[in-house]
Design an enzyme around this catalytic site. Structure first.
Site, PDB file in Angstrom:
ATOM      1  N   ASP A 155       0.925  -1.187   0.036  1.00 17.96           N
ATOM      2  CA  ASP A 155      -0.180  -0.023  -0.105  1.00 17.96           C
ATOM      3  C   ASP A 155       0.952   1.161   0.093  1.00 17.96           C
ATOM      4  O   ASP A 155       2.034   1.064   0.247  1.00 17.96           O
ATOM      5  CB  ASP A 155      -0.816   0.163   1.055  1.00 17.96           C
ATOM      6  CG  ASP A 155      -2.092   0.736   1.071  1.00 17.96           C
ATOM      7  OD1 ASP A 155      -2.129   1.644   0.001  1.00 17.96           O
ATOM      8  OD2 ASP A 155      -3.190   0.799   1.794  1.00 17.96           O
ATOM      9  N   GLU A 186     -10.574   6.827   4.721  1.00 18.79           N
ATOM     10  CA  GLU A 186      -9.351   6.398   5.582  1.00 18.79           C
ATOM     11  C   GLU A 186      -9.532   6.928   7.019  1.00 18.79           C
ATOM     12  O   GLU A 186     -10.400   7.031   7.799  1.00 18.79           O
ATOM     13  CB  GLU A 186      -8.243   6.626   4.807  1.00 18.79           C
ATOM     14  CG  GLU A 186      -8.072   5.880   3.603  1.00 18.79           C
ATOM     15  CD  GLU A 186      -6.528   5.667   2.836  1.00 18.79           C
ATOM     16  OE1 GLU A 186      -5.689   5.515   3.595  1.00 18.79           O
ATOM     17  OE2 GLU A 186      -6.728   5.872   1.752  1.00 18.79           O
TER      18      GLU A 186
HETATM   19  C1  BGC Z   1      -5.198   3.094   0.582  1.00 15.88           C
HETATM   20  C2  BGC Z   1      -5.183   2.023  -0.471  1.00 15.88           C
HETATM   21  C3  BGC Z   1      -5.499   2.468  -2.020  1.00 15.88           C
HETATM   22  C4  BGC Z   1      -4.009   3.465  -2.087  1.00 15.88           C
HETATM   23  C5  BGC Z   1      -3.711   4.000  -3.423  1.00 15.88           C
HETATM   24  C6  BGC Z   1      -3.927   3.763   0.332  1.00 15.88           C
HETATM   25  O1  BGC Z   1      -4.014   5.163   0.984  1.00 15.88           O
HETATM   26  O2  BGC Z   1      -4.856   2.517   1.751  1.00 15.88           O
HETATM   27  O3  BGC Z   1      -6.642   1.489  -0.414  1.00 15.88           O
HETATM   28  O4  BGC Z   1      -5.540   1.761  -3.009  1.00 15.88           O
HETATM   29  O5  BGC Z   1      -4.156   4.526  -1.143  1.00 15.88           O
HETATM   30  O6  BGC Z   1      -4.625   5.093  -3.729  1.00 15.88           O
END
Ligand code: BGC
Length: 685
Positions: free
Chosen positions: A292, A481
């Site tokens: 990630d 998030e």
């Molecule tokens: C998130 C992921 C996401 C990634 C790319 C991260 O902050 O946890 O779910 O796919 O960013 O955007």
């Protein structure tokens, strides 16, 4: 069709012709081995590196220079608002990759988590929490299929979806990204959604690569903290959080993203037991694992972190801005033999295999013919159906369904006329935002379409116009998030003061009130339930607000069932089905419909059946009188069929079912008599 001619033209030099890896008729394994055998360490590490579009230069210069294997668009990162701007960007970047010595195409990834949600004008589906409530796996597959098409239309090859989190604590800001609290439900939807994105073969036209994320137990952290620590046994990890990954792998999901979170204190990004022993070796996952966003950096000193994570099983590193440092360190680590060449080869093999499966070597450029399908009516109609089926009716005293003829509707609350709020996070921007972010139909506009704008009075304030009924829209503002985490004592678990004031004002005006709740999780509303005549949980429905009016005005019935147990108050969180807590506001699976509202009426004296059920409506205790003496036994089950109580009444004439001890919900009573079986639904509300 993608432009094959251009592809051949751009591959670096005549020496490429006649190569096994360029022969579409050769087996994928042969192509991979042939290509791998020609690659330098620099080229291999390039394949393992993913950078963000904003950091590689407008023409994607770094792609050629560092042999980058992949680019991503982060949430909200877009080259412009038109489809043409995406296509142009993709083709420009891809041309850089094709112009390298071996001409290995890029794979471009994006968070298309509820439609191609970074793209202005794309259809936006309900977030997964709502899709979970549909219990309709075919529909979820169709939503993913359409998303794949709208993603492929811009050239992108890969979505960082589905999120297979099993959110067990609604304090978590990513609760809405999961399909629900039940591993079974998530597993069913995981399979459907991977199938929708990838179809039965990655090589099919319009298939895109899916990514099951975030591996693993992202939804099981203490206090629901984003990127937190799941302090759970291995049995719980396996039975709850690992469970849906089996279905995704069964469906050949081609990529898995590691979770930022930790398991019993160890970061998943560095956990070789989970990433290699369990995921790859035990579960047989053959695709590649992506880290990630700078997740590797969280392991500590960058160079050691890279060693730990690549050795643990990360195959591609999402290093949006620091990809050059990543490449430098990994190269040194291989030269120092801290990371073995066989580990590098394994990672690159996995990545190349997927690129071959996707057909990228044959068709690296965008298929321009798909652009017209973006946000088209047929796609919006599927999203509208998904909205309809995701709605959960929590209360109805008979005010619903609304009549279309001559009804003067007050639509109240600014969220009633706000596409941004109804889409939530991951919509045009990463966090999402209030306002007119993309084309769609707001709830207010949808009501106007049904009864005519002349019959709608809209108010965003507490000054309430007159009308026959009020549709009041309240709920959460967008977040994504960790920004959506609700720590203890934070009042975001409750309806905001401004929403409450509108509800109070409508109540004082004495207008029957239908409350529509827009939220990414159950929020605390026990007291609100009494104020409302009807209450609908609409989750984060996306762009198609008419899915809500389809049901409010009775063209369709409610079919949605809760994908989360609904707590009475925040002290009850976490509360999940099967954990022994028996007093939620609404149980997992709860959801009224128009027929169920009337069903309690059949629980009355039925002479032909020779028993009597009372009182009606059901209150504290439900009595069944065995009038003729031929009732043998009575059982009470949940709608899902779980046995709650059973009474053998051969020797007595009256049965008492203690409804006051049961959560609100719909139950099935089955009465076995001398001459057959009668079943009916009762509601405890
Ligand atoms: C998130 C992921 C996401 C990634 C790319 C991260 O902050 O946890 O779910 O796919 O960013 O955007």
């Amino acid at each position: 069709m993608r432009n094959t001619f251009l592809a051949l033209f751009l591959i670096g030099g005549l020496t490429s012709f006649g190569q096994v890896y360029l022969d579409p008729n050769a087996s994928i394994d042969d192509r991979v081995e042939n290509l791998l055998s020609q690659m330098t360490l620099e080229e291999k590490i390039g394949q393992m590196t993913q950078a963000e579009r904003g950091s590689i230069g407008g023409q994607g210069d770094s792609i050629k220079q560092y042999y980058l294997g992949s680019i991503l668009s982060a949430g909200g990162s877009s080259p412009g608002t038109t489809v043409a701007s995406w296509i142009e960007m993709y083709n420009t970047f891809q041309a850089q990759a094709m112009d390298t010595r071996l001409g290995i195409p890029l794979i471009y990834g994006i968070d298309a988590v509820h439609g191609n949600n970074n793209l202005f004008g794309a259809v936006i589906f309900p977030h997964n929490i709502g899709l979970g409530c549909t219990r309709n796996a075919e529909l979820v597959e169709e939503c993913a299929r359409i998303t794949a098409l709208e993603v492929a239309a811009t050239g992108m090859d890969w979505t960082f979806s589905p999120c297979l989190a099993v959110p067990r604590n609604e304090r978590w800001g990513r609760t809405y990204e999961g399909f629900g609290e039940s591993p079974d439900l998530v597993a069913t939807m995981a399979e459907a959604s991977v199938l929708g994105y990838q179809s039965d073969s990655l090589g099919n036209e319009n298939s895109i690569l899916a990514c099951a994320k975030h591996f693993v137990a992202d939804g099981g952290t203490q206090n629901g903290s984003d990127q937190g620590n799941a302090v759970i046994s291995e049995t719980e990890l396996r039975n709850i959080h690992l469970f849906p990954y089996y279905d995704a792998i069964e469906q050949n999901v081609g990529s898995v993203m590691a979770s930022f979170s930790s398991w019993n204190g160890d970061k998943c990004h560095g956990n070789g037991y989970l990433l290699t022993d369990v995921l790859k070796n035990e579960m047989g996952f053959e695709g590649f694992v992506i880290s990630d966003w700078m997740g590797i950096n969280q392991l500590g000193d960058f160079k050691s972190a890279i060693a730990q994570s690549i050795n643990a099983g990360i195959d591609m590193a999402m290093q949006p801005n620091d990809y050059i440092d990543f490449i430098t360190h990994l190269t040194a680590l291989v030269n120092e033999e801290t990371v073995s060449m066989s580990r590098i080869d394994d990672a690159v093999r996995r990545i190349l295999r997927i690129k071959f499966q996707l057909g990228l070597f044959e068709d690296p450029y965008v298929d321009n013919s798909l652009a017209d399908t973006i946000g088209c009516v047929s796609h919006r109609n599927v999203a509208r159906q998904a909205v309809r089926e995701s709605l959960v009716l929590l209360k109805n005293n008979g005010v619903l369904p609304l009549s279309k003829d001559g009804t003067r509707v007050v639509v109240a609350g600014s969220k009633a006329d706000d596409i941004g709020v109804q889409c939530g996070g991951w919509s045009i921007s990463w966090q999402g935002s209030s306002g007119d972010i993309t084309p769609g139909t707001t709830i207010k506009e949808a009501v106007e379409e049904v009864v005519g704008s002349e019959n709608v009075s809209y108010t965003a304030s507490t000054s309430i116009p007159s009308g026959d009924v009020a549709v009041v829209v309240v709920g959460e503002f967008p977040y994504a998030e960790g920004a959506g985490d609700i720590p203890y004592g934070d009042d975001r678990f409750y309806i905001s003061n401004s929403d409450q004031q509108i509800i109070d004002a409508v109540q004082s005006a004495g207008i029957p009130m239908v409350v529509v709740l827009l939220s990414g999780r159950p929020i605390m509303l026990e007291y609100l339930i009494d104020d409302a005549d009807a209450m609908v949980a609409a989750w984060l429905p996306g762009t198609e607000g008419n899915g809500i009016t389809d049901v409010l005005f009775g063209d369709y019935d409610f079919t949605g069932k809760l994908s989360h147990t609904w707590p009475r108050d925040e002290d009850m969180v976490p509360i999940n089905e099967g954990d022994g807590s028996n007093d939620p506001l609404f149980a997992y699976g709860f959801g009224l419909d128009y027929s169920a509202t009337a069903v309690s009426e059949i629980a009355q004296y039925e002479p032909g059946n020779a028993f009597r059920v009372y009182p009606n409506p059901v209150a504290e205790n439900l009595y069944i009188d065995n009038e003729s003496g031929n009732v043998i036994d009575v059982s009470l089950t949940s709608l899902a069929g779980e046995l709650i109580a059973q009474f053998d009444r051969t020797n007595s004439n009256s049965i008492q079912i203690p409804m006051n001890e049961l959560p609100k919900g719909i139950y099935l009573v089955t009465i076995r008599k001398g001459n057959g079986i009668t079943t009916f639904k009762i509601i405890k509300d």
